[in-house]
Design a protein around this motif. Sequence first.
Motif, short mmCIF file in Angstrom:
data_model
loop_
_atom_site.label_atom_id
_atom_site.label_comp_id
_atom_site.label_asym_id
_atom_site.label_seq_id
_atom_site.Cartn_x
_atom_site.Cartn_y
_atom_site.Cartn_z
N GLU A 73 12.42 1.29 -0.53
CA GLU A 73 11.97 0.44 0.63
C GLU A 73 10.40 0.61 0.86
N VAL A 74 9.90 1.51 0.44
CA VAL A 74 8.29 1.30 0.42
C VAL A 74 8.14 0.44 -0.38
N ALA A 75 8.25 0.19 -1.66
CA ALA A 75 8.01 -0.75 -2.51
C ALA A 75 7.99 -2.16 -1.98
N GLY A 129 5.03 -5.11 -1.60
CA GLY A 129 5.42 -6.33 -1.95
C GLY A 129 6.38 -6.59 -2.82
N GLY A 130 7.36 -5.33 -3.22
CA GLY A 130 8.12 -5.57 -3.99
C GLY A 130 7.85 -5.82 -5.51
N HIS A 137 -1.86 3.15 0.60
CA HIS A 137 -1.49 1.78 0.92
C HIS A 137 -1.90 0.87 -0.52
N SER A 138 -2.26 1.71 -1.19
CA SER A 138 -2.61 0.88 -2.48
C SER A 138 -1.55 1.42 -3.53
N LEU A 139 -0.98 0.39 -4.10
CA LEU A 139 0.09 1.11 -5.00
C LEU A 139 -0.48 1.85 -6.13
N TRP A 140 -1.84 1.55 -6.50
CA TRP A 140 -2.12 2.34 -7.78
C TRP A 140 -2.60 3.76 -7.45
N GLY A 190 9.48 -0.03 -9.90
CA GLY A 190 9.33 0.56 -11.21
C GLY A 190 8.11 1.37 -11.34
N TRP A 191 7.07 0.96 -11.08
CA TRP A 191 5.87 1.86 -11.06
C TRP A 191 6.04 3.39 -10.40
#
Length: 424
Positions: A258-260, A265-266, A319-322, A271-272
Amino acid sequence: MTETARRSWVIDTRPLRVPAYRRLWVGNGVSFYGIQFTAVAVPVEMYELTGSSAWVGLLGVAALVPLLIFGLWGGAAADVLDRRRLLLASSLLAWVATCALFAQALLDVRSPALLLAITAVQAAGFAAGAPARNAIIPRLVGPELVPAANTLGYTTQTAGGVLGPLTAGLIFAVWSTGAGVTIAYAVDAVLFTVLLWTAWRLPPLPPLPSDDGPRPTAGLRGVLDGLRFLATRPVLLLSFGIDIVAMVLAMPRALFPEVAAERFGGGAAVGWLSAAIAIGSVLGGLTSGWIGRVRRQGVALTAAVVAWGVAVGVAGLAHSLWLAVALLAVAGAADLVSAVYRQSILQTYAPDRLRGRLQGVHSVVVVGGPRLGDLRAGATAAWGGPTLSWAGGGFAAAAVAIALVAVFPALWRYRPESDGPATR
């Protein structure tokens, strides 16, 4: 970097000087890598057969029930039987189940019920042998090297947990689903034979003679004896309790899809997020040379659980994936540290005559905690949203862990004591 500085950080490999442990470490590492192929292939095959995620979910139930039952029984049996023979027999059962998975895929049986049944048998084999596998460690390396041995084991398993699914994914990218699951099962069956060989090469490990307490049994009485001992040892109770707190309140993996999709942005984001904790555990293990020198293991365990909760909580706000991946990696490193100390405390604090039974309880906690955490995360997200569920759970875990050791300080005060010679 000086040699002394390097040794203070690089993973401690001294247990590998013990031939019996070295062979067991290799067998566990290779087999765990292979198990990941089956872990990926079984849900893929089930979905291909049924087109239903509900059937895929039943795989978890099929595995959980025997894991709970045979985890406790295997712990009691490990205190009565030769642990080498128990590990060999349980590993053989798991291997036969893996071969059955390969056979049904090769013959294109296409039976969801059969897939559930084989999954349950395989889980029973793993569960029955896990307590013996862990209870063996102090007998092989001696109490002083137990933390280092556990770190090596956890790091190798976590690396397999990262590399195995990635390799299995390549198989499904190249071959069709039917061929892919067949190849995946075949790889697992071949690699699992390494564990059978290492179990065969272990020295005899019969129960040690003891006049302390009644003669153990492998039945219900033996399990209850272990639970009674656990109930009178605050250090062990708290080490289990603090792990349950960490997993139930702060395990965020059920929220990753859900968060991804909504926040990142999916695409590859899920996976990360899914790999981040394991990546952190591997890096934490590779820089863990200091773990074996810590004497205040109760303090270290508590600090690691608090660090896990805080890192998970802050990651839930990112709010940053990395940034989220980096924080989850920090949490993964903390989780490795807490797992090593929790296992080491259990292995050195409990007398050998009870190690198997307590390892059985430990197996149930390790299996059940994350699954309850998935349930908690999903239910809380449905009520208050994923951010509250993820971040709030992480911070709550840290707070509850601090409160536990403040009210019950036995774990905070714990230091290991020598437990006698190693079995070479």
